[in-house]
Design a protein around this motif. Structure first.
Motif, PDB file in Angstrom:
ATOM      1  N   ALA A   1      63.115  55.089  46.354  1.00  0.00           N
ATOM      2  CA  ALA A   1      62.670  56.403  46.013  1.00  0.00           C
ATOM      3  C   ALA A   1      62.305  56.322  44.449  1.00  0.00           C
ATOM      4  O   ALA A   1      61.291  57.046  43.968  1.00  0.00           O
ATOM      5  CB  ALA A   1      63.521  57.591  46.557  1.00  0.00           C
ATOM      6  N   ALA A   2      63.946  55.814  44.136  1.00  0.00           N
ATOM      7  CA  ALA A   2      63.855  56.305  42.827  1.00  0.00           C
ATOM      8  C   ALA A   2      63.181  54.767  42.090  1.00  0.00           C
ATOM      9  O   ALA A   2      62.444  55.199  41.060  1.00  0.00           O
ATOM     10  CB  ALA A   2      65.857  55.894  41.639  1.00  0.00           C
ATOM     11  N   LEU A   3      62.946  54.314  42.123  1.00  0.00           N
ATOM     12  CA  LEU A   3      62.307  53.280  42.234  1.00  0.00           C
ATOM     13  C   LEU A   3      60.573  53.324  42.172  1.00  0.00           C
ATOM     14  O   LEU A   3      59.740  53.084  41.388  1.00  0.00           O
ATOM     15  CB  LEU A   3      62.113  51.348  42.701  1.00  0.00           C
ATOM     16  CG  LEU A   3      63.891  51.159  42.359  1.00  0.00           C
ATOM     17  CD1 LEU A   3      63.645  49.428  43.835  1.00  0.00           C
ATOM     18  CD2 LEU A   3      63.696  50.450  40.746  1.00  0.00           C
ATOM     19  N   ALA A   4      60.120  53.751  43.428  1.00  0.00           N
ATOM     20  CA  ALA A   4      58.752  54.294  42.880  1.00  0.00           C
ATOM     21  C   ALA A   4      58.757  55.747  42.469  1.00  0.00           C
ATOM     22  O   ALA A   4      57.038  55.114  42.036  1.00  0.00           O
ATOM     23  CB  ALA A   4      58.532  55.209  44.467  1.00  0.00           C
ATOM     24  N   GLU A   5      58.946  55.901  41.191  1.00  0.00           N
ATOM     25  CA  GLU A   5      58.928  56.800  40.266  1.00  0.00           C
ATOM     26  C   GLU A   5      58.172  55.475  38.611  1.00  0.00           C
ATOM     27  O   GLU A   5      57.019  56.020  38.241  1.00  0.00           O
ATOM     28  CB  GLU A   5      60.271  57.477  39.444  1.00  0.00           C
ATOM     29  CG  GLU A   5      60.683  58.652  40.729  1.00  0.00           C
ATOM     30  CD  GLU A   5      59.402  59.625  41.594  1.00  0.00           C
ATOM     31  OE1 GLU A   5      58.323  59.895  40.208  1.00  0.00           O
ATOM     32  OE2 GLU A   5      59.905  59.609  41.998  1.00  0.00           O
ATOM     33  N   GLY A   6      58.705  54.200  39.042  1.00  0.00           N
ATOM     34  CA  GLY A   6      59.051  53.524  38.211  1.00  0.00           C
ATOM     35  C   GLY A   6      58.792  54.007  36.426  1.00  0.00           C
ATOM     36  O   GLY A   6      60.028  53.118  36.588  1.00  0.00           O
ATOM     37  N   ASP A   7      58.623  54.388  35.486  1.00  0.00           N
ATOM     38  CA  ASP A   7      59.310  54.369  34.756  1.00  0.00           C
ATOM     39  C   ASP A   7      59.521  53.666  33.785  1.00  0.00           C
ATOM     40  O   ASP A   7      59.252  52.947  33.866  1.00  0.00           O
ATOM     41  CB  ASP A   7      59.907  55.538  34.676  1.00  0.00           C
ATOM     42  CG  ASP A   7      59.506  57.089  35.459  1.00  0.00           C
ATOM     43  OD1 ASP A   7      58.213  57.585  35.121  1.00  0.00           O
ATOM     44  OD2 ASP A   7      60.449  57.787  36.341  1.00  0.00           O
ATOM     45  N   SER A   8      60.971  53.649  33.297  1.00  0.00           N
ATOM     46  CA  SER A   8      61.758  52.806  32.796  1.00  0.00           C
ATOM     47  C   SER A   8      61.794  51.216  33.421  1.00  0.00           C
ATOM     48  O   SER A   8      61.525  50.295  32.371  1.00  0.00           O
ATOM     49  CB  SER A   8      63.426  53.168  32.579  1.00  0.00           C
ATOM     50  OG  SER A   8      63.933  53.141  33.731  1.00  0.00           O
ATOM     51  N   TRP A   9      62.166  50.860  34.506  1.00  0.00           N
ATOM     52  CA  TRP A   9      62.035  49.714  35.066  1.00  0.00           C
ATOM     53  C   TRP A   9      60.574  48.822  34.796  1.00  0.00           C
ATOM     54  O   TRP A   9      60.882  47.801  34.540  1.00  0.00           O
ATOM     55  CB  TRP A   9      62.558  50.005  36.149  1.00  0.00           C
ATOM     56  CG  TRP A   9      61.847  50.413  37.250  1.00  0.00           C
ATOM     57  CD1 TRP A   9      61.525  51.341  38.277  1.00  0.00           C
ATOM     58  CD2 TRP A   9      61.107  49.293  38.155  1.00  0.00           C
ATOM     59  NE1 TRP A   9      60.730  51.640  38.572  1.00  0.00           N
ATOM     60  CE2 TRP A   9      60.009  50.151  39.052  1.00  0.00           C
ATOM     61  CE3 TRP A   9      60.287  47.832  38.352  1.00  0.00           C
ATOM     62  CZ2 TRP A   9      59.102  49.433  39.855  1.00  0.00           C
ATOM     63  CZ3 TRP A   9      59.746  47.232  39.186  1.00  0.00           C
ATOM     64  CH2 TRP A   9      58.530  47.851  40.472  1.00  0.00           C
ATOM     65  N   LEU A  10      59.710  49.254  35.146  1.00  0.00           N
ATOM     66  CA  LEU A  10      58.316  48.696  34.645  1.00  0.00           C
ATOM     67  C   LEU A  10      57.699  48.959  33.599  1.00  0.00           C
ATOM     68  O   LEU A  10      57.566  47.744  32.382  1.00  0.00           O
ATOM     69  CB  LEU A  10      57.070  50.169  34.952  1.00  0.00           C
ATOM     70  CG  LEU A  10      57.079  49.594  36.569  1.00  0.00           C
ATOM     71  CD1 LEU A  10      56.068  50.783  37.118  1.00  0.00           C
ATOM     72  CD2 LEU A  10      57.128  48.236  37.105  1.00  0.00           C
ATOM     73  N   ALA A  11      58.337  49.581  32.442  1.00  0.00           N
ATOM     74  CA  ALA A  11      58.680  50.122  31.153  1.00  0.00           C
ATOM     75  C   ALA A  11      58.929  48.280  30.138  1.00  0.00           C
ATOM     76  O   ALA A  11      58.057  47.817  29.344  1.00  0.00           O
ATOM     77  CB  ALA A  11      58.991  50.902  30.390  1.00  0.00           C
ATOM     78  N   LYS A  12      59.934  47.966  30.317  1.00  0.00           N
ATOM     79  CA  LYS A  12      60.766  47.479  30.636  1.00  0.00           C
ATOM     80  C   LYS A  12      60.970  45.315  31.129  1.00  0.00           C
ATOM     81  O   LYS A  12      60.662  44.511  30.989  1.00  0.00           O
ATOM     82  CB  LYS A  12      62.284  47.113  30.403  1.00  0.00           C
ATOM     83  CG  LYS A  12      62.903  48.330  30.021  1.00  0.00           C
ATOM     84  CD  LYS A  12      64.315  48.614  30.816  1.00  0.00           C
ATOM     85  CE  LYS A  12      64.668  49.584  29.754  1.00  0.00           C
ATOM     86  NZ  LYS A  12      66.086  50.321  30.606  1.00  0.00           N
ATOM     87  N   GLY A  13      59.900  45.741  31.624  1.00  0.00           N
ATOM     88  CA  GLY A  13      59.104  44.652  32.513  1.00  0.00           C
ATOM     89  C   GLY A  13      60.143  43.564  33.245  1.00  0.00           C
ATOM     90  O   GLY A  13      60.495  42.761  33.638  1.00  0.00           O
ATOM     91  N   THR A  14      61.331  44.938  34.338  1.00  0.00           N
ATOM     92  CA  THR A  14      62.536  44.430  34.981  1.00  0.00           C
ATOM     93  C   THR A  14      61.253  44.190  36.204  1.00  0.00           C
ATOM     94  O   THR A  14      60.388  44.603  36.918  1.00  0.00           O
ATOM     95  CB  THR A  14      63.186  45.381  35.987  1.00  0.00           C
ATOM     96  OG1 THR A  14      63.354  45.752  34.584  1.00  0.00           O
ATOM     97  CG2 THR A  14      64.282  45.481  36.536  1.00  0.00           C
ATOM     98  N   ASN A  15      62.070  43.320  37.425  1.00  0.00           N
ATOM     99  CA  ASN A  15      61.379  42.309  38.027  1.00  0.00           C
ATOM    100  C   ASN A  15      61.905  43.145  39.635  1.00  0.00           C
ATOM    101  O   ASN A  15      63.294  43.693  39.005  1.00  0.00           O
ATOM    102  CB  ASN A  15      61.680  40.548  38.289  1.00  0.00           C
ATOM    103  CG  ASN A  15      61.100  40.065  36.880  1.00  0.00           C
ATOM    104  OD1 ASN A  15      60.120  40.642  36.865  1.00  0.00           O
ATOM    105  ND2 ASN A  15      61.575  38.734  36.227  1.00  0.00           N
TER     106      ASN A  15
END
Length: 263
Positions: A92-106
């Protein structure tokens, strides 16, 4: 100087300004505003809020179509109880996107066939699109073939660049890609191009140790894994096949009188 407004021209003006929702709703909302004595600012704000909301809805629909996500595989239909090692709260936290997408996290998701890896990646994709992000779901073999064709046409760099518009690229079933199918170094070039810039969600049946069957040589395998795991969330889904358990449950339900007999 007095300025008069010809309300008959409103449909044309609103069409020119690309405000179709306002054009559709202004007669009804205008009538309500007149009847209830709304100030002009409230009337304008109400119309524009509807326009913004419908634009967002249309954008989400466009992004859902281009994402090519498997139908019906959402977080609401994902059985977290069947894979207790995957935290509902974490997803559910990953579904928010935010920081992990901004950092290019896989996100790297491992497990045997039938445990829900594809469902989970698709569900996260649906949620991210609802949150305003762009996602593309593809079988890894299909994408490799596409990139190989682009390389033959001397358009590989352009093909990879076009994928940059997607905040998340889901590569499903990486383990089924075999270096014998052709030159799979295009997959390494994609991973390198998105490194620390854009995110990948990779599902695989095999652990890293078996990935030497995917890339042309061991050095490339090590380099690819290094880039993927540098900023990565790893999900282990090592449990019994959900599809197999469902099939067994259906079999029992369809023949409730069946009982086990000793040998």
């Amino acid at each position: 100087m007095t300025v008069t407004t010809d309300t008959a021209r409103l449909p044309l003006l609103l069409t020119t300004l690309l405000l179709p929702t306002v054009a559709r709703l202004w007669p009804a909302i205008g009538a309500t505003a007149d009847a209830e004595g709304w100030p002009a600012a409230k009337t304008l704000a109400t119309l524009l809020e509807h326009e913004v909301a419908e634009r967002a809805s249309r954008r989400i629909q466009r992004h859902l179509i281009e994402a090519r996500l498997p139908s019906g595989k959402t977080l609401d239909t994902f059985d977290f109880a069947a894979v207790p090692m995957v935290s509902r709260a974490r997803i559910a936290a990953l579904a928010e996107g935010d920081s992990w997408l901004a950092k290019g996290t896989n996100i790297l998701c491992f497990g045997p066939p039938g445990v829900g890896k594809t469902h989970l990646s698709s569900a996260l994709g649906h949620a991210l699109i609802d949150a305003g992000y762009r996602v593309l779901f593809t079988r890894t073999t299909d994408l490799v073939q596409h990139l190989q064709t682009a390389r033959q046409e001397l358009k590989l760099a352009s093909a990879i660049e076009k994928l940059d518009k997607y905040h998340l690229l889901v590569l499903d079933d990486l383990s089924y890609v075999q270096k014998s199918q052709a030159e799979t170094s295009v997959l390494f070039e994609l991973i390198s191009a998105r490194y620390e810039r854009r995110s990948l969600f990779i599902t695989a049946n095999q652990p890293f140790g078996a990935w030497d069957s995917v890339f042309p040589d061991p050095a490339m395998t090590v380099a690819a894994i290094d880039r993927l795991v540098h900023h990565a969330i790893i999900l282990e889904m090592n449990t019994d096949s959900y599809r197999r358990k469902s099939a067994q449950a259906r079999a029992v339900t369809s023949d409730p009188g069946t009982t086990a007999h000793p040998n």
